[in-house]
Structures are given as structure tokens and as C-alpha cells.
Design an enzyme around this catalytic site. Structure first.
Site, mmCIF file in Angstrom:
data_model
loop_
_atom_site.group_PDB
_atom_site.id
_atom_site.type_symbol
_atom_site.label_atom_id
_atom_site.label_comp_id
_atom_site.label_asym_id
_atom_site.label_seq_id
_atom_site.Cartn_x
_atom_site.Cartn_y
_atom_site.Cartn_z
ATOM 1 N N GLY A 39 55.414 70.131 3.672
ATOM 2 C CA GLY A 39 54.881 69.703 4.966
ATOM 3 C C GLY A 39 56.031 69.252 5.826
ATOM 4 C CG ASN A 43 59.342 69.591 3.786
ATOM 5 O OD1 ASN A 43 58.995 69.187 2.686
ATOM 6 N ND2 ASN A 43 59.009 70.778 4.259
ATOM 7 C CD GLU A 139 53.296 71.553 9.567
ATOM 8 O OE1 GLU A 139 53.476 72.723 9.174
ATOM 9 O OE2 GLU A 139 53.583 70.567 8.871
ATOM 10 C CG LEU A 220 70.857 79.957 17.210
ATOM 11 C CD1 LEU A 220 72.141 80.298 17.954
ATOM 12 C CD2 LEU A 220 69.634 80.479 17.956
ATOM 13 C CB ALA A 248 62.210 72.730 3.339
ATOM 14 C CB ALA A 249 66.157 76.146 6.141
ATOM 15 N N GLY A 250 64.677 74.369 8.209
ATOM 16 C CA GLY A 250 64.579 73.720 9.514
ATOM 17 C C GLY A 250 64.232 72.245 9.403
ATOM 18 C CG ASP A 251 60.606 71.094 7.708
ATOM 19 O OD1 ASP A 251 60.408 71.185 8.936
ATOM 20 O OD2 ASP A 251 59.820 71.550 6.861
#
Length: 305
Positions: A39, A43, A139, A220, A248-251
């Protein structure tokens, strides 16, 4: 009170790995199915905590086994949870598909996350008044999220918004946001402009600045991130690593960005730190299990020279 408050979602990820994604009407055979707590809110909060951030979580869980799992994680990570409420709806779940290249497709069923309403907001108002930064995503219910942004801004807290899942936002909301962190697709949705090339991403980021956001940090992927604000635009290079799972990379990027900014780093320095956290995250499976410690990030950065 915590210096960083994350208001957001808890989602138990059901992760199916396959060689390629199914097309419409097609059935493919998968390779594995695993369950990972995640989530965007959870995260980002755990990422910030593992990086040494003074952080508290605000949100809603179901009274079920998944909810128990998340409460155990909060305790183990030393995250404040006074304003993590419980309801009779199930804890949110997500269907996650990951292909052989590590790319993902995600469908979230919000359930308990959407049960966080005005009553819970009033109870959590005290922390919005005392925290230094509020980190949010999209979310949870938009009417409540929008009011949290308005209140946090009026109380003098910095607002960091990860606009996912993305939709077009009102300019009055954007004007209350200090940092917005869309990926390329989300940037296109926010602005209604194409973002297929670096030139188009730059034009869309400039348009978002004109809409009122103080700082845009467009992620990016392996190419790093683009910073855009009234002072101009700057591209911060990423790190080339082999991606195993981009969930979860962005989180993790957002959690790291919040910690670095609260610690007084410049936006450019904070984005470099966040890029490193994201690069480490994609090298490990799962959402929360893939989030790294401060020592690991610093070791990674030192190795980059």
C-alpha cells in the site's frame, strides 16, 4: 509529535509473476503467487522509518488477519500508530502482475482505506497541526484527502503529494502542495499533455508549475528524476541496476525524499538520495520487504563515487 506524518493506504499485495502480461481475452500461465504487505501509504511510511525518519502513520485497517499483520509491522518498525483506526470492512488488497522484465500492473481494491472519513480526520487533526511534513497519496477518499491537504497547508506543514492513482486535480489543491511526485504517466494525466519523450515531460512539468505547485519531482525510472519549479528545471540522473521487481520503487523514493527534505537537504540532494533508495528497492521482491535501511543506502551511494 512526529516530524513526518504519512496519511495513506494499507494494502496486502497478491503478487503473481509471469513471463508476459495477458492481453484482453487471453489466459497465461503464471510462475508464482506470493503475498506481501504494501500500500502506498504503508510503503512510504516504512521507507521513511527505515531511513531514520521520525514518522507516524494515519489510516484505516480492517479487523482481520491482514490488519493484524500491518499493526505488527508498525510496532516492529517503531512507527507511531495512534491514528491508525480499525473498521469492519476488510483490509485493502491488490492484485499485482509482474512480467519477466520486472514491470508491474496493479489493481487495488480499497475496502478499509475508503472507510477513513470525516470522523477519523477530526480525531487525527491534532497531528496535522504539529507535524512538519504531511505525505499523501490518492488511494483514500478524495474528499477527505483534499481536506487534509488544505488543513496541513493552513497549519504550516509542508505537503508532499504522490498523485497515484492519478487524476486531474483542481488548481486550488495544487497551490497547497509543496512537492508533487508523479511518474511520467501520472504527469500526463495531471496535465492532459503527452509525456512520451523527454521534451514532452519537460513541457508537462512546466505546465504543472504554472498550475500552482511549488516543486515538481517527476520520476523517470532508471533515467532518474526531473525537478521543475519557478527557478527552472533540472534533471537528476538515476542509477543503472538490474530490476527484479518495481513494486514500491516510487513509494520508497517518496519516503526517502521526505526524510532528506526534513533533514534540511536541498531538493537536488534529496532527489539523489531518493533515487538511490529507489534503485535498491527494485533489486528485491515485494513492497515492504524490499525497503532498505539508511546504512544500505549510504553504502550504495558511496560505491557510486
Amino acid at each position: 509529535m512526529a516530524r513526518i506524518t504519512v496519511v495513506g493506504s494499507f494494502v496486502m499485495d497478491n503478487v503473481a509473476k509471469m513471463d508476459c502480461f495477458p492481453q484482453a481475452g487471453q489466459t497465461v500461465l503464471g510462475n508464482s503467487l506470493e503475498l506481501f504487505p504494501g500500500g502506498k501509504g504503508a510503503n512510504q511510511c516504512v521507507a521513511a522509518a527505515r531511513l531514520g525518519g521520525d514518522v507516524e502513520m494515519v489510516g484505516m485497517l480492517g479487523r482481520d488477519a491482514n490488519g493484524d499483520t500491518f499493526r505488527k509491522i508498525l510496532r516492529e518498525e517503531g512507527i507511531g500508530s495512534r491514528y491508525v483506526f480499525s473498521c469492519d470492512k476488510p483490509t485493502a488488497v491488490a492484485q499485482v502482475q509482474i512480467d519477466a522484465a520486472g514491470q508491474n500492473r496493479i489493481c487495488v481494491i480499497p475496502s478499509a482505506n475508503y472507510a477513513f472519513g470525516w470522523e477519523e480526520l477530526e480525531k487525527a487533526d491534532a497531528i496535522l497541526k504539529s507535524t512538519e511534513m504531511v505525505v499523501l497519496q490518492l488511494e483514500m477518499r478524495w474528499d477527505v484527502t483534499k481536506e487534509i491537504i488544505r488543513r496541513a497547508h493552513s497549519y504550516g506543514a509542508k505537503v508532499l503529494l504522490n498523485p497515484a492513482p492519478a487524476f486531474q486535480l483542481e488548481n486550488e489543491v495544487l497551490a497547497a502542495v509543496d512537492y508533487i511526485t508523479p511518474n511520467e504517466t501520472e504527469l500526463g494525466i495531471l496535465t492532459g499533455l503527452p509525456t512520451n519523450t523527454d521534451e514532452e515531460v519537460l513541457a508537462a512539468a512546466k505546465e504543472l508549475v504554472r498550475s500552482g505547485v511549488k516543486n515538481i519531482v517527476a520520476t523517470l525510472g532508471s533515467r532518474g528524476a526531473l525537478i521543475a519549479n519557478a527557478a527552472g528545471c533540472e534533471r537528476i540522473a538515476g542509477y543503472k541496476v538490474k530490476a527484479v521487481d518495481t513494486v514500491a520503487a516510487g513509494d520508497s523514493f517518496n519516503g526517502a525524499l521526505a526524510v532528506a527534505l526534513i533533514e534540511g537537504e536541498t531538493l537536488e540532494q534529496a532527489v539523489r538520495f531518493a533515487n538511490a533508495m529507489g534503485a535498491l528497492t527494485v533489486q528485491k521482491k515485494g513492497a515492504i520487504p524490499s525497503l532498505h535501511s539508511r546504512a544500505e543506502v549510504e553504502t550504495f551511494l558511496a560505491a557510486q563515487g
